[in-house]
Design a protein around this motif. Structure first.
Motif, PDB file in Angstrom:
ATOM      1  N   ALA A 165      -9.616  -7.772 -10.385  1.00  0.00           N
ATOM      2  CA  ALA A 165      -8.766  -8.211  -9.274  1.00  0.00           C
ATOM      3  C   ALA A 165      -8.149  -9.578  -9.554  1.00  0.00           C
ATOM      4  O   ALA A 165      -6.963  -9.803  -9.278  1.00  0.00           O
ATOM      5  N   GLN A 166      -8.934 -10.489 -10.116  1.00  0.00           N
ATOM      6  CA  GLN A 166      -8.418 -11.833 -10.399  1.00  0.00           C
ATOM      7  C   GLN A 166      -7.332 -11.806 -11.459  1.00  0.00           C
ATOM      8  O   GLN A 166      -6.405 -12.621 -11.436  1.00  0.00           O
ATOM      9  N   MET A 204     -10.496  -6.069  -2.148  1.00  0.00           N
ATOM     10  CA  MET A 204     -10.644  -6.664  -3.478  1.00  0.00           C
ATOM     11  C   MET A 204      -9.313  -7.148  -4.051  1.00  0.00           C
ATOM     12  O   MET A 204      -9.282  -8.154  -4.782  1.00  0.00           O
ATOM     13  N   LEU A 205      -8.240  -6.430  -3.738  1.00  0.00           N
ATOM     14  CA  LEU A 205      -6.948  -6.747  -4.366  1.00  0.00           C
ATOM     15  C   LEU A 205      -6.028  -7.551  -3.450  1.00  0.00           C
ATOM     16  O   LEU A 205      -4.877  -7.781  -3.803  1.00  0.00           O
ATOM     17  N   GLN A 206      -6.537  -7.991  -2.303  1.00  0.00           N
ATOM     18  CA  GLN A 206      -5.676  -8.730  -1.368  1.00  0.00           C
ATOM     19  C   GLN A 206      -5.180 -10.014  -2.004  1.00  0.00           C
ATOM     20  O   GLN A 206      -5.849 -10.615  -2.829  1.00  0.00           O
ATOM     21  N   PHE A 242      -6.095  -7.236   5.883  1.00  0.00           N
ATOM     22  CA  PHE A 242      -6.218  -7.947   4.622  1.00  0.00           C
ATOM     23  C   PHE A 242      -4.885  -8.536   4.161  1.00  0.00           C
ATOM     24  O   PHE A 242      -4.721  -8.890   2.990  1.00  0.00           O
ATOM     25  N   ASN A 243      -3.936  -8.611   5.081  1.00  0.00           N
ATOM     26  CA  ASN A 243      -2.680  -9.345   4.867  1.00  0.00           C
ATOM     27  C   ASN A 243      -1.822  -8.770   3.746  1.00  0.00           C
ATOM     28  O   ASN A 243      -1.166  -9.505   3.014  1.00  0.00           O
ATOM     29  N   TRP A 244      -1.822  -7.438   3.610  1.00  0.00           N
ATOM     30  CA  TRP A 244      -0.875  -6.816   2.689  1.00  0.00           C
ATOM     31  C   TRP A 244       0.515  -6.846   3.313  1.00  0.00           C
ATOM     32  O   TRP A 244       0.659  -6.986   4.533  1.00  0.00           O
ATOM     33  N   LEU A 280       0.848  -1.181   0.000  1.00  0.00           N
ATOM     34  CA  LEU A 280       0.000   0.000   0.000  1.00  0.00           C
ATOM     35  C   LEU A 280       0.890   1.239   0.000  1.00  0.00           C
ATOM     36  O   LEU A 280       1.778   1.366   0.840  1.00  0.00           O
ATOM     37  N   VAL A 281       0.643   2.155  -0.931  1.00  0.00           N
ATOM     38  CA  VAL A 281       1.429   3.389  -1.031  1.00  0.00           C
ATOM     39  C   VAL A 281       0.497   4.572  -0.744  1.00  0.00           C
ATOM     40  O   VAL A 281      -0.546   4.717  -1.393  1.00  0.00           O
TER      41      VAL A 281
END
Length: 338
Positions: free
Chosen positions: A283-284, A336-338, A213-215, A192-193
């Motif tokens: 996202a997928q 969504m992007l996790q 979300f485990n970033w 995340l920026v």
């Protein structure tokens, strides 16, 4: 679990600079029974000063707001530069303190040093903190109110003086370009920026969401507030001690991007074209691709550089609002992007 404490200090060298000697003499004069000691710690980096403030070992209670140690703690809460110069931070409230310690218990090898736990003179040790082998100092209501920064101290059971975690890295200028960016994050699949996020509540909430979300970490571009600001800490609920955080500039971020071949996405309203729409399919398609998600401030949005180099992505909304609060939008992107 191990919570390190460092309270003993070596004898002051007679070769200390005059200004430090003068400062110490003034502090001793202002408080005859309690004074601050300065540790010259060898394990501090060049970006932290060689001074470390702590209470003498015989002090078990503080009642006066004019106590030098209280003044030191207050400056830690109020000043980002003072916090990072001393490498220490105040964490207000039993819940964030407990969450930091729980993470430390569950993630072996990640140590957060709790230097001191300040408790109200009539309070019990908060649940979940009873087993910690740390120093406890009792303080008066006036001291608790001054240090907590809240009007009512009834909800504040404890304040912890902690060391800023080693997972926080401050890349001050371009000379740090030579550092190994592979050491910034244990993994760099999802970073995340934050671009000039100045509101500490939003920044803390985003760090908390990234952790949930485990970033892999957060990268703070210039203009962001300090993640160890007291409001940011309250919003993050201790996540600033858990998530790896790097503070740097665009040159550092480009280095990270090149090293890991990361795609740069930026959240942006759908008022400008071309803008991709966030969806499950979108996202997928990026599931295996390392990426940076860049979020800008509510007041000014993305910086010009972010808009130029990133693929812009919007959250589809059926309502007529143009945009969402950045922490709300960020939570949707991070999920969504996790």
């Amino acid at each position: 679990m191990h919570c390190g404490c460092a309270f003993a200090t070596p004898a002051l060298s007679p070769r200390l600079p005059l200004e430090i000697k003068t400062s110490l003499s003034k502090l001793r004069a202002s408080s005859p029974r309690t004074h601050i000691q300065i540790n010259h710690s060898d394990d501090l980096t060049e970006k932290s000063p060689a001074t470390r403030v702590s209470l003498p070992s015989h002090v078990s209670s503080i009642t006066s707001t004019s106590n030098p140690f209280v003044k030191h703690c207050l400056k830690l809460r109020q000043s980002a530069s003072y916090r990072h110069a001393h490498g220490s931070v105040l964490v207000v409230g039993a819940i964030p303190i407990r969450e930091v310690c729980m993470f430390q218990t569950n993630k072996q090898g990640v140590a957060t040093e709790i230097e001191c736990l300040l408790l109200h003179e009539e309070a019990q040790v908060p649940q979940g903190l009873e087993g910690l082998s740390i120093r406890i100092v009792r303080v008066s209501s006036l001291v608790m109110k001054k240090l907590s920064g809240v009007q009512s101290t009834e909800s504040v059971e404890a304040i912890a003086l902690m060391r800023i975690p080693s997972s926080f890295i401050d890349l001050e200028d371009d000379k740090d370009i030579i550092t190994d960016c592979k050491k910034w994050f244990p993994s760099a699949h999802r970073v995340l920026v934050l671009d000039s996020i100045q509101d500490p509540g939003n920044l803390g909430t985003l760090i908390r969401s990234a952790m949930a979300f485990n970033w892999d970490g957060a990268f703070l571009l210039p203009g962001c507030c300090d993640p160890f600001n007291d409001k940011a800490l309250r919003a993050s609920r201790g996540a600033s001690f858990q998530l790896p955080i790097v503070s740097g500039n665009w040159n550092h971020l480009k280095l990270l991007q090149r090293e890991f071949q990361m795609k740069l996405l930026a959240g942006h309203p759908a008022t400008q074209k071309p803008v991709s729409r966030l969806s499950l399919e979108f996202a997928q398609s990026l599931a295996e691709k390392p990426l940076c998600l860049i979020l800008g401030s509510e007041g000014h949005g993305l910086s010009e550089q972010s808009r130029q180099v990133c693929e812009l992505v919007s959250i589809p909304m059926e309502g007529e609002f143009e945009s969402l609060n950045v922490s709300v939008a960020g939570g949707i992107f991070l999920f969504m992007l996790q």
